[in-house]
Design a protein around this motif. Structure first.
Motif, PDB file in Angstrom:
ATOM      1  N   THR A 112      36.573 -58.540  12.583  1.00 50.53           N
ATOM      2  CA  THR A 112      37.504 -57.703  13.337  1.00 50.53           C
ATOM      3  C   THR A 112      36.891 -57.280  14.668  1.00 50.53           C
ATOM      4  O   THR A 112      35.714 -56.931  14.743  1.00 50.53           O
ATOM      5  N   THR A 114      37.701 -54.490  17.604  1.00 49.34           N
ATOM      6  CA  THR A 114      38.520 -53.309  17.873  1.00 49.34           C
ATOM      7  C   THR A 114      38.308 -52.851  19.306  1.00 49.34           C
ATOM      8  O   THR A 114      37.178 -52.613  19.731  1.00 49.34           O
ATOM      9  N   GLU A 227      39.265 -66.700  16.105  1.00 49.69           N
ATOM     10  CA  GLU A 227      39.634 -66.401  14.718  1.00 49.69           C
ATOM     11  C   GLU A 227      39.561 -64.916  14.375  1.00 49.69           C
ATOM     12  O   GLU A 227      39.870 -64.501  13.253  1.00 49.69           O
ATOM     13  N   ALA A 228      39.163 -64.069  15.348  1.00 49.21           N
ATOM     14  CA  ALA A 228      38.990 -62.639  15.071  1.00 49.21           C
ATOM     15  C   ALA A 228      40.333 -61.937  14.880  1.00 49.21           C
ATOM     16  O   ALA A 228      41.339 -62.297  15.501  1.00 49.21           O
ATOM     17  N   THR A 229      40.347 -60.927  14.023  1.00 49.42           N
ATOM     18  CA  THR A 229      41.492 -60.034  13.895  1.00 49.42           C
ATOM     19  C   THR A 229      41.360 -58.933  14.939  1.00 49.42           C
ATOM     20  O   THR A 229      40.355 -58.216  14.952  1.00 49.42           O
ATOM     21  N   LEU A 230      42.339 -58.803  15.821  1.00 46.48           N
ATOM     22  CA  LEU A 230      42.267 -57.831  16.905  1.00 46.48           C
ATOM     23  C   LEU A 230      42.913 -56.513  16.485  1.00 46.48           C
ATOM     24  O   LEU A 230      44.054 -56.489  15.988  1.00 46.48           O
ATOM     25  N   LEU A 231      42.191 -55.427  16.692  1.00 48.07           N
ATOM     26  CA  LEU A 231      42.676 -54.087  16.354  1.00 48.07           C
ATOM     27  C   LEU A 231      42.571 -53.180  17.577  1.00 48.07           C
ATOM     28  O   LEU A 231      41.825 -53.471  18.516  1.00 48.07           O
TER      29      LEU A 231
END
Length: 354
Positions: A112, A114, A227-231
């Motif tokens: 993730t 952030t 591939e990262a989850t963006l928050l």
């Protein structure tokens, strides 16, 4: 990774045993050099060790861990708005990348990234405990008469000059702050914060390894992997505004525990901040539904003091109190002041017991 952590944490004891050369630099002059070191570029490893068992809710466990555990950090510092701090543990790394627009926090294991925006008021994070940043902050409002020299020692393989701060305010629970400074750059290499009468520091943060050179820009910069989850981090300013709207409407006094009230950018009007330098006290009214949870956390401490004013407890030099008058709003008091100072402040709050 585990072996690296063990070796780095053991280094300060070995290095500190080596002799250090002192220099005839007056305390006020050494402080002035420290305050101009913000733009000094460097990279290296630092470790922060705290012994503050903070009675906080589950939502603040990260802050509690920061001040009660050992935190190993790898840092690349190009300037106050361009740096990177990785927290290294046996489980992996979490990196905080600062740029002029805000921060990226990259959790490699979780995948993730952030994004957070700069805020004038925010909870402490590992970069705040770097010895360079903490040393400058603690010395920024010190009066010349509160300062003295404290010899020299070896820190991160360098001769560091000792600068001691002893707060003059009677209400202060901080016995002393020792800052160990690289005389050439003015960079604080180690900071120790002692509670009044304590033989061991409540907080000790130091460099283990240090390279006084500006690190490359590409090491500090961060672009989230595909591939990262963006928050997106919560908007601190918006949260503060919402909390201020829900806070009981009271007029806090201009002085508490002998400390004058002051203003800081980002601090809402509902919160009173008093004191200066390392002696600070914050007071805020809280809704009854929040007071119950804090009361439960405080009374769980074996050292808690409960009387007609409320419940108060000390964790090293940090004091925390819930003022619960029964009628009217409850208040939270916290800061680097003694339990007696908390009680004195509680008596002067609107609606509190006398």
């Amino acid at each position: 990774m585990g072996l690296l952590v063990a070796v780095l944490v053991a280094l300060p004891t070995v290095v500190a045993a080596l002799p250090a050369d002192d220099a005839d630099v007056p305390a006020a002059e050494l402080r002035a050099v420290v305050l101009t070191s913000e733009d000094v570029g460097f990279s290296g490893y630092a470790v922060s060790a705290g012994g503050l068992a903070l009675p906080v809710s589950e939502r603040l466990t990260d802050v509690a861990d920061l001040f009660s555990d050992r935190t190993l950090m790898r840092v690349w510092w190009r300037g106050p708005e361009e740096h990177r701090v990785d927290v290294v543990s046996g489980a992996g790394e979490t990196g905080v990348h600062r740029d002029p627009g805000g921060t990226w926090t990259w959790d490699f294991e979780a995948g993730t990234a952030t994004r957070g925006t700069p805020a004038s008021l925010a909870l402490p994070t590992p970069p705040d405990l770097l010895p360079a940043a903490l040393g400058r902050r603690l010395l920024s409002e010190a009066a010349d008469e509160e300062l003295s020299r404290a010899g020299a020692r070896r820190v991160a393989g360098r001769d560091a000059l000792g600068l001691r701060l002893v707060p003059a305010d009677v209400a202060s629970s901080v016995g002393r702050v020792d800052v160990w400074v690289d005389p050439a750059s003015g960079l604080p290499l180690q900071v120790e914060v002692f509670a009044e009468g304590a033989g061991l520091p409540a907080l000790d943060t130091r460099f283990l390894d240090l390279d006084l050179a500006v690190p490359p820009a590409d090491v500090v910069a961060f672009t989230p992997p595909p591939e990262a989850t963006l928050l997106t981090a919560p908007d601190t300013e918006e949260l503060i505004a919402q909390a201020e709207e829900r806070a009981p409407d009271v007029r806090l006094p201009r002085e508490l525990a002998g400390l004058p009230r002051r203003t800081f950018q980002g601090v809402p009007d509902a919160v009173g901040v008093y004191g200066r330098g390392v002696t600070l006290l914050a007071a805020a009214p809280v809704p009854g539904r929040l007071a119950g949870g804090l009361r439960e956390a405080l009374t769980a401490s074996p050292d808690a003091v409960t009387d007609e004013l409320g419940t108060r407890v000390a964790a090293g030099p940090l004091g925390l109190m819930l003022v619960d008058p029964g009628e009217g709003p409850a208040y939270v008091l916290t800061g680097t002041v003694t339990l007696d100072a908390l009680a004195d402040a509680a008596r002067r709050l609107p609606g509190a017991a006398s």
